[in-house]
Design an enzyme around this catalytic site. Structure first.
Site, short mmCIF file in Angstrom:
data_model
loop_
_atom_site.label_atom_id
_atom_site.label_comp_id
_atom_site.label_asym_id
_atom_site.label_seq_id
_atom_site.Cartn_x
_atom_site.Cartn_y
_atom_site.Cartn_z
N SER A 32 16.82 32.96 18.27
CA SER A 32 16.86 33.28 19.79
C SER A 32 17.97 33.40 20.08
CB SER A 32 16.08 32.08 20.46
OG SER A 32 16.62 30.80 20.22
N THR A 33 19.30 33.23 19.36
CA THR A 33 20.42 33.24 19.78
C THR A 33 20.95 34.88 19.48
OG1 THR A 33 20.88 31.06 19.46
CG2 THR A 33 22.88 32.53 19.86
N ASP A 89 20.39 26.21 12.75
CA ASP A 89 19.63 25.26 13.38
C ASP A 89 20.47 23.96 13.47
OD1 ASP A 89 17.07 26.70 13.20
OD2 ASP A 89 17.02 26.19 11.24
N GLU A 108 18.36 36.07 5.24
CA GLU A 108 19.59 35.53 5.99
C GLU A 108 20.62 35.25 5.08
OE1 GLU A 108 18.07 32.42 8.23
OE2 GLU A 108 17.99 33.84 10.18
#
Ligand code: DER
Length: 249
Positions: A32-33, A89, A108
């Site tokens: 969400s960033t 996280d 990722e």
């Protein structure tokens, strides 16, 4: 919302500092960033972005790139990436990170390794001394579905033997390791690569040596990728509630 504002601050600062005109192949992370990262890159203008290719770290990241009208590139076409920006996280004082809250850590990590520069962006909640201080869900571990009970059992044994039921195991230090179940999906979460995720908490003393723990977990048969990113980032940007940005490098 101070957390959303903090994500935006981190993303904008990181893009302004690390995404310049000469950067043509850009890796876009998940979570969400990173939407704020894409927003800021778009603000650099049509012209410069027309000459760029954006490589995603999963389906969410791919949708983000396409919806932003940016050119999609595949990791198989662009094994070398100029700069990848991704979320986290939790990040410790040595720039080690727990990643995989979004179950995207395999792609990722591929794009983190492919990048000349890998940058993390996060809000202040992720800024820790030691991993596990704020992120309590455990290390996300992508596993082959066939092997998930075996891996649960072996993870629990990292310390001493316990019995692993179908989808949980009690670790050697009493922590509960769980197969990540879907919320809007019956049954386990399935990653973009068709695998399951086990969330495995470990005691503080093991989280203080993340590279050692990463090696032990990665060697377990059936483990595909571990949500510990050690010594990979050039810098981490944290947006703070007071409107400032902290940079760790
Ligand atoms: O799964 C991941 O590693 C993602 O980068 C994600 O967990 C980052 O979290 P965010 O949604 O707070 O940016």
């Amino acid at each position: 919302d101070p957390v959303e504002e903090a994500k935006k601050l981190a993303a904008f600062a990181a893009v302004d500092r690390h995404v310049s005109k000469e950067h043509r192949v850009i890796g876009i992370g998940s979570g969400s960033t990173v939407p704020f990262v894409v927003d800021r890159i778009r603000e650099q203008g049509e012209a410069v972005n027309r000459g760029r290719v954006f490589v995603p770290t999963g389906f969410q990241s791919q949708q983000l790139i396409v919806q932003a009208g940016l050119t999609l590139g595949d990791a198989s076409q662009y094994p070398k990436i100029d700069v990848t920006i991704d979320g986290a996280d939790e990040v410790d004082a040595q720039l080690n990170a727990i990643k995989g809250g979004g179950a995207c850590q395999l792609r990722e990590k591929v794009l983190a390794e492919a990048a000349d520069t890998w940058i993390m962006v996060a809000d202040y909640r992720k800024n820790s001394e030691t991993l596990g201080e704020s992120w309590k869900q455990g290390i996300p571990i992508e596993v082959a579905p066939f092997a998930y009970v075996a891996v649960l059992h072996r993870l629990a044994q990292l310390g001493s033997p316990t019995t692993a039921e179908q989808s949980t195991a009690v670790g050697a230090h009493g922590q509960v390791l769980t197969l990540r179940m879907g919320k809007a999906k019956a049954g386990p979460v399935v990653s973009d690569n068709g695998n399951f995720i086990i969330d495995a908490p470990f005691p503080r003393e093991m989280m203080q040596r993340p590279a050692e723990l990463l090696t032990k977990i990665k060697l377990l048969t059936g483990v595909v990728e571990v949500g510990l990113f050690c010594g990979m980032a050039k810098a981490a940007y944290f947006g703070n509630a007071d409107g400032s940005v902290s940079v760790r490098q």
